[in-house]
Design an enzyme around this catalytic site. Sequence first.
Site, PDB file in Angstrom:
ATOM      1  N   GLY A  22      14.196   8.686 -12.470  1.00  0.00           N
ATOM      2  CA  GLY A  22      14.270  10.142 -12.524  1.00  0.00           C
ATOM      3  C   GLY A  22      14.398  10.595 -13.963  1.00  0.00           C
ATOM      4  O   GLY A  22      13.459  10.524 -14.758  1.00  0.00           O
ATOM      5  N   ILE A  36      20.370   9.337  -0.293  1.00  0.00           N
ATOM      6  CA  ILE A  36      21.274   8.173  -0.285  1.00  0.00           C
ATOM      7  C   ILE A  36      22.701   8.551   0.116  1.00  0.00           C
ATOM      8  O   ILE A  36      23.427   7.730   0.675  1.00  0.00           O
ATOM      9  CB  ILE A  36      21.240   7.431  -1.642  1.00  0.00           C
ATOM     10  CG1 ILE A  36      21.737   5.997  -1.460  1.00  0.00           C
ATOM     11  CG2 ILE A  36      22.004   8.181  -2.725  1.00  0.00           C
ATOM     12  CD1 ILE A  36      21.447   5.096  -2.627  1.00  0.00           C
ATOM     13  N   ASP A  93      23.321  10.920  -9.182  1.00  0.00           N
ATOM     14  CA  ASP A  93      24.723  10.919  -9.648  1.00  0.00           C
ATOM     15  C   ASP A  93      25.408  12.242  -9.260  1.00  0.00           C
ATOM     16  O   ASP A  93      26.511  12.246  -8.668  1.00  0.00           O
ATOM     17  CB  ASP A  93      24.700  10.740 -11.181  1.00  0.00           C
ATOM     18  CG  ASP A  93      26.039  10.355 -11.768  1.00  0.00           C
ATOM     19  OD1 ASP A  93      26.981  10.101 -10.997  1.00  0.00           O
ATOM     20  OD2 ASP A  93      26.140  10.303 -13.007  1.00  0.00           O
ATOM     21  N   TYR A 149      15.694   9.183 -16.376  1.00  0.00           N
ATOM     22  CA  TYR A 149      15.412   8.104 -17.343  1.00  0.00           C
ATOM     23  C   TYR A 149      13.936   7.689 -17.381  1.00  0.00           C
ATOM     24  O   TYR A 149      13.575   6.772 -18.124  1.00  0.00           O
ATOM     25  CB  TYR A 149      16.326   6.901 -17.083  1.00  0.00           C
ATOM     26  CG  TYR A 149      17.775   7.106 -17.513  1.00  0.00           C
ATOM     27  CD1 TYR A 149      18.169   8.255 -18.200  1.00  0.00           C
ATOM     28  CD2 TYR A 149      18.751   6.158 -17.234  1.00  0.00           C
ATOM     29  CE1 TYR A 149      19.497   8.451 -18.581  1.00  0.00           C
ATOM     30  CE2 TYR A 149      20.076   6.336 -17.631  1.00  0.00           C
ATOM     31  CZ  TYR A 149      20.446   7.484 -18.291  1.00  0.00           C
ATOM     32  OH  TYR A 149      21.763   7.657 -18.680  1.00  0.00           O
TER      33      TYR A 149
HETATM   34  N1  AR6 Z   1      19.074  10.268  -2.797  1.00  0.00           N
HETATM   35  C1  AR6 Z   1      18.219   9.298  -3.187  1.00  0.00           C
HETATM   36  N2  AR6 Z   1      17.519   9.346  -4.331  1.00  0.00           N
HETATM   37  C2  AR6 Z   1      17.704  10.431  -5.116  1.00  0.00           C
HETATM   38  C3  AR6 Z   1      18.592  11.472  -4.794  1.00  0.00           C
HETATM   39  C4  AR6 Z   1      19.295  11.364  -3.575  1.00  0.00           C
HETATM   40  N3  AR6 Z   1      20.163  12.303  -3.172  1.00  0.00           N
HETATM   41  N4  AR6 Z   1      18.544  12.402  -5.798  1.00  0.00           N
HETATM   42  C5  AR6 Z   1      17.653  11.953  -6.713  1.00  0.00           C
HETATM   43  N5  AR6 Z   1      17.142  10.765  -6.308  1.00  0.00           N
HETATM   44  P1  AR6 Z   1      18.083   9.982 -11.395  1.00  0.00           P
HETATM   45  P2  AR6 Z   1      18.086   7.951 -13.511  1.00  0.00           P
HETATM   46  C6  AR6 Z   1      16.151   9.893  -6.943  1.00  0.00           C
HETATM   47  O1  AR6 Z   1      17.565  11.015 -12.319  1.00  0.00           O
HETATM   48  O2  AR6 Z   1      16.637   8.141 -13.725  1.00  0.00           O
HETATM   49  C7  AR6 Z   1      21.958  11.338 -14.164  1.00  0.00           C
HETATM   50  O3  AR6 Z   1      22.199  12.527 -14.860  1.00  0.00           O
HETATM   51  C8  AR6 Z   1      15.258  10.472  -8.000  1.00  0.00           C
HETATM   52  O4  AR6 Z   1      14.158  11.156  -7.410  1.00  0.00           O
HETATM   53  O5  AR6 Z   1      19.141  10.366 -10.424  1.00  0.00           O
HETATM   54  O6  AR6 Z   1      18.624   6.543 -13.410  1.00  0.00           O
HETATM   55  C9  AR6 Z   1      22.893  10.231 -14.583  1.00  0.00           C
HETATM   56  O7  AR6 Z   1      24.180  10.720 -14.869  1.00  0.00           O
HETATM   57  C10 AR6 Z   1      14.810   9.223  -8.729  1.00  0.00           C
HETATM   58  O8  AR6 Z   1      13.729   8.584  -8.038  1.00  0.00           O
HETATM   59  O9  AR6 Z   1      18.645   8.684 -12.197  1.00  0.00           O
HETATM   60  C11 AR6 Z   1      22.218   9.692 -15.806  1.00  0.00           C
HETATM   61  O10 AR6 Z   1      22.506  10.478 -16.943  1.00  0.00           O
HETATM   62  C12 AR6 Z   1      16.041   8.296  -8.623  1.00  0.00           C
HETATM   63  O11 AR6 Z   1      16.878   8.883  -7.635  1.00  0.00           O
HETATM   64  C13 AR6 Z   1      20.747   9.823 -15.476  1.00  0.00           C
HETATM   65  O12 AR6 Z   1      20.654  10.870 -14.523  1.00  0.00           O
HETATM   66  C14 AR6 Z   1      16.815   8.170  -9.928  1.00  0.00           C
HETATM   67  O13 AR6 Z   1      16.827   9.415 -10.594  1.00  0.00           O
HETATM   68  C15 AR6 Z   1      20.221   8.579 -14.836  1.00  0.00           C
HETATM   69  O14 AR6 Z   1      18.830   8.699 -14.683  1.00  0.00           O
END
Ligand code: AR6
Length: 170
Positions: A122, A9, A32, A124
């Site tokens: 991810g 992203i 994030d 969560y």
């Molecule tokens: N581009 C697109 N998607 C991604 C990327 C990227 N660069 N990196 C990971 N994903 P997560 P959550 C995907 O864990 O579950 C953080 O520590 C990943 O594979 O990023 O909402 C925050 O600070 C997954 O499908 O977010 C919070 O504490 C999706 O993005 C916590 O994680 C979301 O995974 C939030 O957890």
Amino acid sequence: MLELVEGDITAQEVDVIVNAANSSLLGGGGVDGAIHRRGGPSILAECRRLRAGHYGRGLRVGQAVATTAGRLPARWVVHTVGPVWSATEDRSALLADCHRNSLRVAASLGAVSVAFPAVSTGIYRWPLESAADIALSTVAEELAGETSVKLVRFVLFGQQAYDIFRSRAV
Ligand code: AR6
């Protein structure tokens, strides 16, 4: 218009990218971490200002707020906080709120194009099939109403996430 792509992203050339943040707004892992790393320190600086002002208690689950996108190709980052998956409590409305409120914040900026990650799937642990259903239906509903947003792109990280979103989009 609604698009699904597999990728990172942080590379998206859109007006807004949505960050799956946490209530502290002060960074974390997953998407994030990637956004803050690639976007540079100005994003965190603005998050700190938000925490010092209106968001002294942090950003509530389901809410959304915008900052600069720093060095990213996007113009703004809209931070939202997804719910942690629960097997015993239905938190779907909060995940829908994340998408609705992110789009409304984007529209308040006049954004035309918005990219979302799969919020909550991810760290969560929200199951991708269910997250896809909630995300896709909420965004479709919002795009059918009055909004400046004309394009929403879901950017799925990895083939599996992409395939699941694809299979839920009818
Ligand atoms: N581009 C697109 N998607 C991604 C990327 C990227 N660069 N990196 C990971 N994903 P997560 P959550 C995907 O864990 O579950 C953080 O520590 C990943 O594979 O990023 O909402 C925050 O600070 C997954 O499908 O977010 C919070 O504490 C999706 O993005 C916590 O994680 C979301 O995974 C939030 O957890």
